[in-house]
Design an enzyme around this catalytic site. Structure first.
Site, PDB file in Angstrom:
ATOM      1  N   ASP A  43       0.754  -1.256   0.000  1.00 22.07           N
ATOM      2  CA  ASP A  43       0.000   0.000   0.000  1.00 22.07           C
ATOM      3  C   ASP A  43       0.793   1.321   0.000  1.00 22.07           C
ATOM      4  O   ASP A  43       0.788   2.081  -0.974  1.00 22.07           O
ATOM      5  CB  ASP A  43      -1.014   0.004   1.165  1.00 22.07           C
ATOM      6  CG  ASP A  43      -0.445  -0.473   2.515  1.00 22.07           C
ATOM      7  OD1 ASP A  43       0.773  -0.605   2.622  1.00 22.07           O
ATOM      8  OD2 ASP A  43      -1.247  -0.678   3.455  1.00 22.07           O
TER       9      ASP A  43
ATOM     10  N   GLU B  71      -8.107   4.362   7.466  1.00 23.52           N
ATOM     11  CA  GLU B  71      -7.991   4.638   6.020  1.00 23.52           C
ATOM     12  C   GLU B  71      -9.282   5.135   5.385  1.00 23.52           C
ATOM     13  O   GLU B  71      -9.272   6.025   4.523  1.00 23.52           O
ATOM     14  CB  GLU B  71      -7.474   3.393   5.287  1.00 23.52           C
ATOM     15  CG  GLU B  71      -6.002   3.075   5.528  1.00 23.52           C
ATOM     16  CD  GLU B  71      -5.710   2.420   6.876  1.00 23.52           C
ATOM     17  OE1 GLU B  71      -6.666   2.091   7.617  1.00 23.52           O
ATOM     18  OE2 GLU B  71      -4.520   2.247   7.203  1.00 23.52           O
TER      19      GLU B  71
ATOM     20  N   THR C  29       2.208   8.471   6.134  1.00 21.15           N
ATOM     21  CA  THR C  29       1.181   7.422   6.138  1.00 21.15           C
ATOM     22  C   THR C  29       0.570   7.220   7.526  1.00 21.15           C
ATOM     23  O   THR C  29      -0.400   6.491   7.680  1.00 21.15           O
ATOM     24  CB  THR C  29       1.741   6.102   5.570  1.00 21.15           C
ATOM     25  OG1 THR C  29       0.665   5.244   5.234  1.00 21.15           O
ATOM     26  CG2 THR C  29       2.669   5.421   6.557  1.00 21.15           C
TER      27      THR C  29
HETATM   28  C1  DMJ Z   1      -0.983   2.844  10.251  1.00 18.52           C
HETATM   29  O1  DMJ Z   1       0.101   2.542  11.039  1.00 18.52           O
HETATM   30  C2  DMJ Z   1      -0.577   3.455   8.930  1.00 18.52           C
HETATM   31  O2  DMJ Z   1      -1.643   4.121   8.362  1.00 18.52           O
HETATM   32  C3  DMJ Z   1      -0.042   2.406   7.965  1.00 18.52           C
HETATM   33  O3  DMJ Z   1       0.230   2.952   6.715  1.00 18.52           O
HETATM   34  C4  DMJ Z   1      -1.043   1.299   7.810  1.00 18.52           C
HETATM   35  N1  DMJ Z   1      -1.483   0.765   9.060  1.00 18.52           N
HETATM   36  C5  DMJ Z   1      -1.865   1.654  10.117  1.00 18.52           C
HETATM   37  C6  DMJ Z   1      -3.315   2.046  10.125  1.00 18.52           C
HETATM   38  O4  DMJ Z   1      -4.203   1.139   9.688  1.00 18.52           O
END
Ligand code: DMJ
Length: 464
Positions: free
Chosen positions: A255, A371, A455
């Site tokens: 992702d 998300e 992220t």
């Molecule tokens: C977070 O730590 C970040 O958004 C990562 O990119 C994906 N997993 C978690 C949230 O779901």
């Protein structure tokens, strides 16, 4: 509409030099969000989100103060590595600043500055520590101008650098913060490619190009191993450079590799990243995109043949609508968000993964993931369509109904019966509540065109 320039990929050596001039710390402030009557200027819903944040944060303070995470059912705490790295305070600090909770933010900043130390003989996961702690420290440094946060970030960055000492330059998964010993050669595109924003910002703010150079070389090594049809797989060995799992998708494990190609191109004006993003998203849209029940989904395919393998979609995949929206592809972004929303409303809260061809649950937990709220926020910002505040209201109502406890918020073990689990991940405060708050707060609270979120939802502003 963004104009993409397709420049050939060049070797990274020397390419980062222009990036790295030392920057004077210039804190940036967000407009005050609280009006004279104490209500958030965005109305009662922004205020409600802020109240829920305080409910969760106060529980952390009462039962887990100084530790990594709150255990919301047993009223205890959890430290990831046996000693605390202040995961929740660091992750939550910039949310407090954005919400205008300045007293809480000041106390939290002192807690971090006086107690957090990375001089610890522990082996940590490079990806998680980078996105939560390095990203959180850099964002809060930019927001407050507190140079102690930049010192902590720099110390952490130095301790993480040994991860890149593999034969290919792609990072190992784990590193010991004291000894620099690395481990974990079997890695994945997300853990290899989700370092550009944090390491690049550290280079900009310290004037030391090495951080961005190492992170960018890793991404180029990965990109150069894409298949003939332009897809990457799920697992790659960073020593041999060979794929050991050739399943391609946009879900967890891949992702944010795509997310950072786009965002690094914006934050650093990096045309190599722009080129890599453009060619990657074309392959993703050609081979992974799917239509089912009239909606847009992204499933799994073999990276070499492009042949569909499974039709799974989940909570993590919902991030892609935000990335598409940020790239200017509002059409796909809107359609994908509608699919994600169906996944949420069909079950009351989204499961971790479903089969979108028959709507059967594959993985049934919900660990308070952000998300879907993130994508709703981007679409709300870029379209001003009330559809997305409606969605955010649904998310907030489900969260308070199913996940709220007397002490914070709990993830769900099973969405089928809303059975709770004893965990409140730090990203609930860093991301989920931040994106919901921003969806309802006045538009001028934060201009999405002037920041790039890492992220973990830590906003980085281009001060260079
Ligand atoms: C977070 O730590 C970040 O958004 C990562 O990119 C994906 N997993 C978690 C949230 O779901």
């Amino acid at each position: 509409m963004r104009v993409w320039l397709c420049l050939p990929i060049i070797l990274v050596a020397g390419a980062c030099a222009a990036l790295c001039a030392a920057q004077t710390p210039t804190p940036f402030a967000f407009p005050a969000q609280t009006s004279a009557n104490g209500l958030a200027a965005g109305g009662t819903t922004a205020e409600q989100v802020r109240a829920e944040f305080l409910h969760a944060w106060n529980a952390y303070k009462q039962y887990a103060w100084g530790h990594d995470e709150l255990r919301p059912l047993s009223h205890g705490y959890r430290d990831w590595y046996g000693v605390s790295l202040y995961m929740t305070p660091v992750d939550a600090l910039d949310t407090m600043v954005l919400m205008g909770l300045s007293d809480e933010a000041d106390k939290t900043r002192e807690l971090i500055a006086q107690n957090l130390s990375f001089d610890k003989d522990i082996e940590v996961k490079n990806f998680e520590i980078t996105i939560r702690l390095l990203g959180g420290l850099l964002s809060s440094y930019q927001l407050t101008g507190d140079s102690r946060l930049l010192s902590l970030a720099t110390d952490l960055g130095n301790r993480l650098l040994p991860v890149f000492n593999s034969p290919t330059g792609m990072p190992y998964m784990y590193v010991n913060l004291k000894t620099g010993q690395t481990r974990g050669a079997e890695s994945n595109p997300a853990e290899i490619g989700t370092l550009l924003i944090e390491f690049g910002t550290l280079s900009k703010l310290t004037g030391r190009p090495i951080f961005y150079e190492k992170a960018k070389r890793a991404v180029i090594e990965l990109y150069n191993r894409r298949s003939k049809i332009g897809l990457v797989g799920s697992i790659i060995n960073v020593e041999s450079g060979k794929w050991t799992d050739t399943s391609s998708h946009i879900s967890g494990g891949i992702d944010s590799y795509y997310e950072y190609l786009l965002k690094a191109s914006i934050l650093f004006d990096d045309q190599d990243c722009a080129h890599m993003w453009k060619s990657s998203v074309a392959a993703v849209n050609k081979y992974l995109a799917d239509t089912s029940h009239g909606g847009l989904w992204y499933g799994q395919a073999n990276m070499d043949t492009g042949k569909r393998t499974t039709t799974h979609f989940g909570a993590l995949d919902a991030f892609f609508a935000a990335v598409l929206a940020r790239s200017g592809d509002l059409d796909r972004a809107k359609r994908l968000q509608e699919s994600s929303y169906t996944m949420w409303t069909k079950f009351g809260v989204e499961p971790e993964e479903i089969n979108y061809s028959n709507f059967r649950i594959i993985h049934e937990g919900y660990p308070l993931r952000p998300e879907i709220a993130e994508s709703g926020y981007y679409l709300s910002f870029y379209t001003n369509d009330p559809r997305y505040t409606e969605m955010a209201s649904t998310f907030l109502a489900s969260l308070t109904r199913c996940c709220k406890t007397d002490a914070g918020y709990a993830g769900l073990r099973r969405v089928a019966n809303m059975e709770q689990e004893d965990r409140m991940e730090s990203f609930f405060l860093a991301e989920t509540l931040k994106y919901l708050y921003l969806t309802f707060a006045p538009r001028e609270t934060l201009d999405l065109n002037k920041v790039v979120f890492n992220t973990e939802a830590h906003p980085i502003r281009k001060t260079w």
